[in-house]
Scaffold this active site. Structure first.
Site, mmCIF file in Angstrom:
data_model
loop_
_atom_site.group_PDB
_atom_site.id
_atom_site.type_symbol
_atom_site.label_atom_id
_atom_site.label_comp_id
_atom_site.label_asym_id
_atom_site.label_seq_id
_atom_site.Cartn_x
_atom_site.Cartn_y
_atom_site.Cartn_z
ATOM 1 N N GLU A 151 0.828 -1.196 0.000
ATOM 2 C CA GLU A 151 0.000 0.000 0.000
ATOM 3 C C GLU A 151 0.870 1.256 0.000
ATOM 4 O O GLU A 151 1.856 1.309 0.741
ATOM 5 C CB GLU A 151 -0.902 0.013 1.243
ATOM 6 C CG GLU A 151 -2.011 1.038 1.163
ATOM 7 C CD GLU A 151 -2.904 1.001 2.405
ATOM 8 O OE1 GLU A 151 -4.103 1.316 2.286
ATOM 9 O OE2 GLU A 151 -2.401 0.673 3.500
ATOM 10 N N TYR B 156 -8.363 9.100 8.777
ATOM 11 C CA TYR B 156 -8.689 8.199 9.881
ATOM 12 C C TYR B 156 -9.703 8.822 10.839
ATOM 13 O O TYR B 156 -10.782 8.265 11.086
ATOM 14 C CB TYR B 156 -7.415 7.855 10.655
ATOM 15 C CG TYR B 156 -6.432 6.972 9.935
ATOM 16 C CD1 TYR B 156 -6.259 5.646 10.309
ATOM 17 C CD2 TYR B 156 -5.638 7.464 8.897
ATOM 18 C CE1 TYR B 156 -5.333 4.827 9.670
ATOM 19 C CE2 TYR B 156 -4.719 6.660 8.252
ATOM 20 C CZ TYR B 156 -4.560 5.337 8.639
ATOM 21 O OH TYR B 156 -3.649 4.536 8.000
ATOM 22 N N GLU C 143 -10.172 3.972 5.968
ATOM 23 C CA GLU C 143 -9.640 4.239 7.306
ATOM 24 C C GLU C 143 -10.640 4.871 8.269
ATOM 25 O O GLU C 143 -10.639 4.554 9.457
ATOM 26 C CB GLU C 143 -8.381 5.097 7.199
ATOM 27 C CG GLU C 143 -7.239 4.415 6.462
ATOM 28 C CD GLU C 143 -6.756 3.133 7.132
ATOM 29 O OE1 GLU C 143 -7.152 2.849 8.274
ATOM 30 O OE2 GLU C 143 -5.974 2.408 6.495
ATOM 31 N N HIS D 294 -8.145 -2.613 14.941
ATOM 32 C CA HIS D 294 -8.154 -1.808 13.712
ATOM 33 C C HIS D 294 -7.942 -2.679 12.480
ATOM 34 O O HIS D 294 -8.714 -2.619 11.517
ATOM 35 C CB HIS D 294 -7.072 -0.731 13.805
ATOM 36 C CG HIS D 294 -7.049 0.201 12.635
ATOM 37 N ND1 HIS D 294 -7.723 1.393 12.616
ATOM 38 C CD2 HIS D 294 -6.423 0.113 11.425
ATOM 39 C CE1 HIS D 294 -7.526 1.996 11.457
ATOM 40 N NE2 HIS D 294 -6.733 1.244 10.720
ATOM 41 N N GLU D 295 -6.887 -3.495 12.508
ATOM 42 C CA GLU D 295 -6.584 -4.301 11.325
ATOM 43 C C GLU D 295 -7.668 -5.342 11.068
ATOM 44 O O GLU D 295 -7.989 -5.639 9.915
ATOM 45 C CB GLU D 295 -5.218 -4.969 11.477
ATOM 46 C CG GLU D 295 -4.060 -4.011 11.755
ATOM 47 C CD GLU D 295 -3.991 -2.830 10.806
ATOM 48 O OE1 GLU D 295 -4.436 -2.944 9.648
ATOM 49 O OE2 GLU D 295 -3.498 -1.768 11.231
ATOM 50 N N GLY E 28 2.051 0.421 11.795
ATOM 51 C CA GLY E 28 1.638 -0.304 12.980
ATOM 52 C C GLY E 28 1.121 -1.681 12.596
ATOM 53 O O GLY E 28 1.447 -2.687 13.213
ATOM 54 N N GLU F 139 -3.511 -4.591 6.931
ATOM 55 C CA GLU F 139 -4.681 -5.447 6.978
ATOM 56 C C GLU F 139 -4.719 -6.516 5.898
ATOM 57 O O GLU F 139 -5.794 -6.846 5.359
ATOM 58 C CB GLU F 139 -5.940 -4.575 6.868
ATOM 59 C CG GLU F 139 -6.073 -3.796 5.556
ATOM 60 C CD GLU F 139 -5.439 -2.418 5.565
ATOM 61 O OE1 GLU F 139 -5.776 -1.611 4.679
ATOM 62 O OE2 GLU F 139 -4.601 -2.156 6.445
ATOM 63 N N ASP G 96 0.557 8.446 -0.775
ATOM 64 C CA ASP G 96 0.910 8.470 0.640
ATOM 65 C C ASP G 96 0.656 9.836 1.275
ATOM 66 O O ASP G 96 0.465 9.932 2.495
ATOM 67 C CB ASP G 96 2.387 8.101 0.829
ATOM 68 C CG ASP G 96 2.587 6.601 0.899
ATOM 69 O OD1 ASP G 96 1.607 5.864 0.668
ATOM 70 O OD2 ASP G 96 3.713 6.155 1.167
ATOM 71 N N HIS H 141 -10.597 -3.847 9.293
ATOM 72 C CA HIS H 141 -10.370 -3.682 7.853
ATOM 73 C C HIS H 141 -10.883 -4.876 7.046
ATOM 74 O O HIS H 141 -11.062 -4.757 5.825
ATOM 75 C CB HIS H 141 -8.874 -3.512 7.579
ATOM 76 C CG HIS H 141 -8.413 -2.090 7.546
ATOM 77 N ND1 HIS H 141 -8.968 -1.136 6.718
ATOM 78 C CD2 HIS H 141 -7.413 -1.454 8.218
ATOM 79 C CE1 HIS H 141 -8.346 0.010 6.882
ATOM 80 N NE2 HIS H 141 -7.404 -0.149 7.791
#
Length: 646
Positions: free
Chosen positions: A175, A424, A357, A334-335, A307, A310, A416, A338
């Site tokens: 990603e 988020y 996000e 969080h992951e 961190g 996903e 990015d 996803h």
């Protein structure tokens, strides 16, 4: 049961779950029944779904399936082999255009091995080069190629950079648009693809991927090499194809969950993430069945730039979340979230990154509330609000177009650039505002239906707004929320829901009293990680060195093994030229490569004039070789690194 890399019987027995259904539980059966996905996912054709960061023209010819047969060369730091692509073409299609980046193409053929004409176009920064193949009526093409040793998606680690110090390691991070540097395909999130892979690696290394594992032990390839095979039968965005190779062990944490990592990291990782089954159950209770089979976590070496990532069936996670007390496990929530928002329903282009996000932050917080209570969830949501406000400042203020949810990421910008806390936290605040307007029960029912209606499909902001107007909101409610302002205008709307923690006023008061000269003994030391981070963040940025020393002597922040606390401390200390914190900063910056920590710390140093710039350059020269390109690319810009080296 702990699994060794060798020991075929034990490995085959325990990992049988990795290669098929997940046992006899009703939940597993339900997952199998409800996980049907279209063989060919739709591609959106509206103007807002056009991906300027891909060379592909999916209306003419699009990739529907990728079949990889690659070997990892740890000496040359390259992957080499073939990618066979199945295509869906328009009736008069003459060519297919793929995304590549620094690939060496040896040949392109049809399914029968007949050469096909092809051309590699001019390379552009960030985007790489288009690979245009003349089809001559073919629906399948086979590309023989190898990657560059500097492929930005791939990080090759020496044994010294691993926990075990004995074997090398390789992992990918695709990603947003990096996977084109190791897979020649249409690298756009709106062009979902099924895939399979055969990956050959040296013994005794193990390959894992974000797919169903068909050969847990590997198949014989030669005397010192073996091949692992994988299959993903659900169409996914191509950035979600992920690979890792290393000295890996596995331990189950439940019938459909487990941990992969190096042997030296396994016990502490399993302990930290022992509640994985509860996370999956909580997520399913909110928004419907988990549709990917297994949910495993791969704990990577510390150079991993995020961190977590996903990747379907196998979340990639940084070891910086292993605090020893499960205080940072919201990352796993969080992951996992996803698996619905991002993997199941995916932003069609990087302009709508918030659809991945923002939904996920909202969902993550709901999982944390369900498992750990409203107080813990409120603390994390309140910290997120503060992060959002900092992101607004960093973007240039509330009038900056980069504070919109739907972005205008032009071709000359790296996707990015849009991966900030705006996507988020503003996204999550938007959803909380909708929830407040319609009530949680109605909103939960809507979200579950939304994930079902758009499962395995791309989505745009306009598509989401149309869906919610049709399936949830009355005209009056839509007007009250002001959907278009949230989606298309900069800044944070006045009706944004700010979840405030009832634990933080005490931390704010403690910070105020300490800043005004209060005794360090009055600062509480039996509080949560989230409260400690809040306390540090609330301290004024002009504390004297004497006051900082008193804090560090009491709480030993410079030595903290909790990455969030250490980061908050270093941001405070470096901002006032506190020299005793520099060794801690150097140790922290050279022992992990998580961009969330690395980039702000280098930015803080850089902003401190000659004192900080000298320290930043010295540490970065030492740390940069151990960073993934995602992290080094960001810090290079902060420090003008390439310019400084020329």
């Amino acid at each position: 049961m702990k699994l060794q890399i060798v020991g075929a019987t034990a490995l085959a027995t325990v990992l049988a779950a990795c290669s098929g259904a997940t046992g006899n539980s009703s939940a597993a059966t339900q997952n199998v029944q409800e996980s049907a996905a279209p063989a060919v996912a739709p591609v959106l054709t509206t103007p807002d779904a056009k991906d300027v960061h891909s060379y592909a023209n999916p209306a003419e010819a699009r990739v529907t399936h990728v079949s990889l047969d690659l070997a990892a060369d740890f000496d040359a730091h390259v992957m080499r082999g073939t990618a066979t692509l199945d295509l869906k073409t328009a009736k008069d299609a003459q060519q297919v255009v793929l995304d590549t980046r620094d690939l060496t193409i040896a040949s392109v053929t049809d399914a029968q091995g007949h050469p096909l004409p092809y051309k590699v176009g001019q390379s552009e920064p960030n985007h790489g080069a288009p690979l245009t193949i003349t089809l001559d009526g073919n629906k399948q093409v086979k590309i023989t190629y190898q990657t560059s040793p500097d492929a930005p998606a791939l990080q090759w680690l020496s044994p010294a950079q691993t926990a075990g110090k004995k074997y090398p390691y390789l992992f990918s991070q695709g990603e947003a648009i990096l996977n084109r540097s190791w897979i020649p395909t249409q690298d756009s999130p709106g062009i979902r693809q099924t895939w399979d892979a055969s990956i050959t690696v040296p013994r005794p290394l193990t390959a894992v991927m974000s797919a169903e594992m068909l050969t847990p032990e590997g198949e014989e390839a030669s005397g010192d090499r073996h091949t692992f095979r994988f299959r993903m039968d659900k169409p996914v965005a191509p950035y979600l194809i992920a690979l890792a190779v290393g000295n890996l062990k596995f331990e189950a944490t439940g019938p459909r969950t487990g941990i992969w990592t190096e042997p030296e990291m396994l016990d502490k990782s399993v302990k930290e993430f022992a509640e994985l089954p509860k996370f999956v159950d909580a997520a399913e209770s909110l928004y419907g069945p988990y549709r990917w089979g297994r949910y495993d976590v791969l704990v990577l070496p510390p150079s991993f730039p995020f961190g977590g990532m996903e990747n379907p069936r196998l979340t990639f996670a940084t070891p910086t979340v292993i605090a020893g007390d499960r205080s940072l496990v919201s990352l796993i929530a969080h992951e996992l979230a996803h698996s619905w928002s991002g993997n199941l329903v995916t932003n069609a282009t990087w302009n709508d990154f918030w659809l991945n996000e923002g939904f996920t932050v909202y969902f993550e917080n709901r999982i944390m509330e369900k498992l750990y209570g409203k107080r813990r969830a409120a603390m994390e949501a309140d910290l997120g609000w503060s992060g959002m406000m900092e992101a607004v400042k960093a973007a240039g203020g509330p009038n900056s177009p980069d504070t919109q949810l739907h972005l205008n990421m032009t071709k000359d910008r790296d996707p990015d650039d849009g991966m900030t806390d705006i996507a988020y936290e503003k996204g999550a605040a938007f959803l909380r505002t909708i929830e407040k307007t319609v009530g949680r029960d109605r909103f939960d029912k809507y979200l579950r239906g939304y994930f079902d209606r758009h499962a395995f499909q791309p989505q745009t902001t306009a598509g989401f707004l149309a869906d919610i107007r049709k399936n949830l909101l009355t005209d009056a409610e839509a007007k009250e929320i002001n959907l278009d302002q949230w989606a298309y205008k900069p800044g944070i709307p006045a009706n944004a829901v700010h979840v405030k923690s009832d634990a933080f006023p005490a931390m704010d008061m403690a910070a105020k009293e300490f800043a005004e000269g209060g005794l360090v003994a009055s600062v509480p030391d039996d509080v949560t990680t989230q409260e400690r981070v809040r306390f540090l963040n609330q301290l004024p940025r002009d504390l004297s060195h004497e006051r900082l020393k008193a804090l560090d002597d009491r709480f030993h922040f410079s030595e903290s093994g909790n990455s969030e606390i250490r980061f908050a401390w270093l941001m405070l200390a470096l901002g006032v030229h506190y020299q005793p914190a520099v060794p801690s900063a150097e140790a922290f910056l050279t022992s992990q490569g998580r961009r969330k920590f690395v980039a702000p710390l280098f930015q803080t140093l850089w902003d401190q004039g000659d004192w900080g710039k000298a320290i930043a350059r010295r540490i970065y020269a030492k740390a940069r070789p151990g960073y993934h390109s995602v992290t080094s690319g960001t810090v290079d810009k902060i420090l003008n690194w390439k310019t400084a080296q020329n």
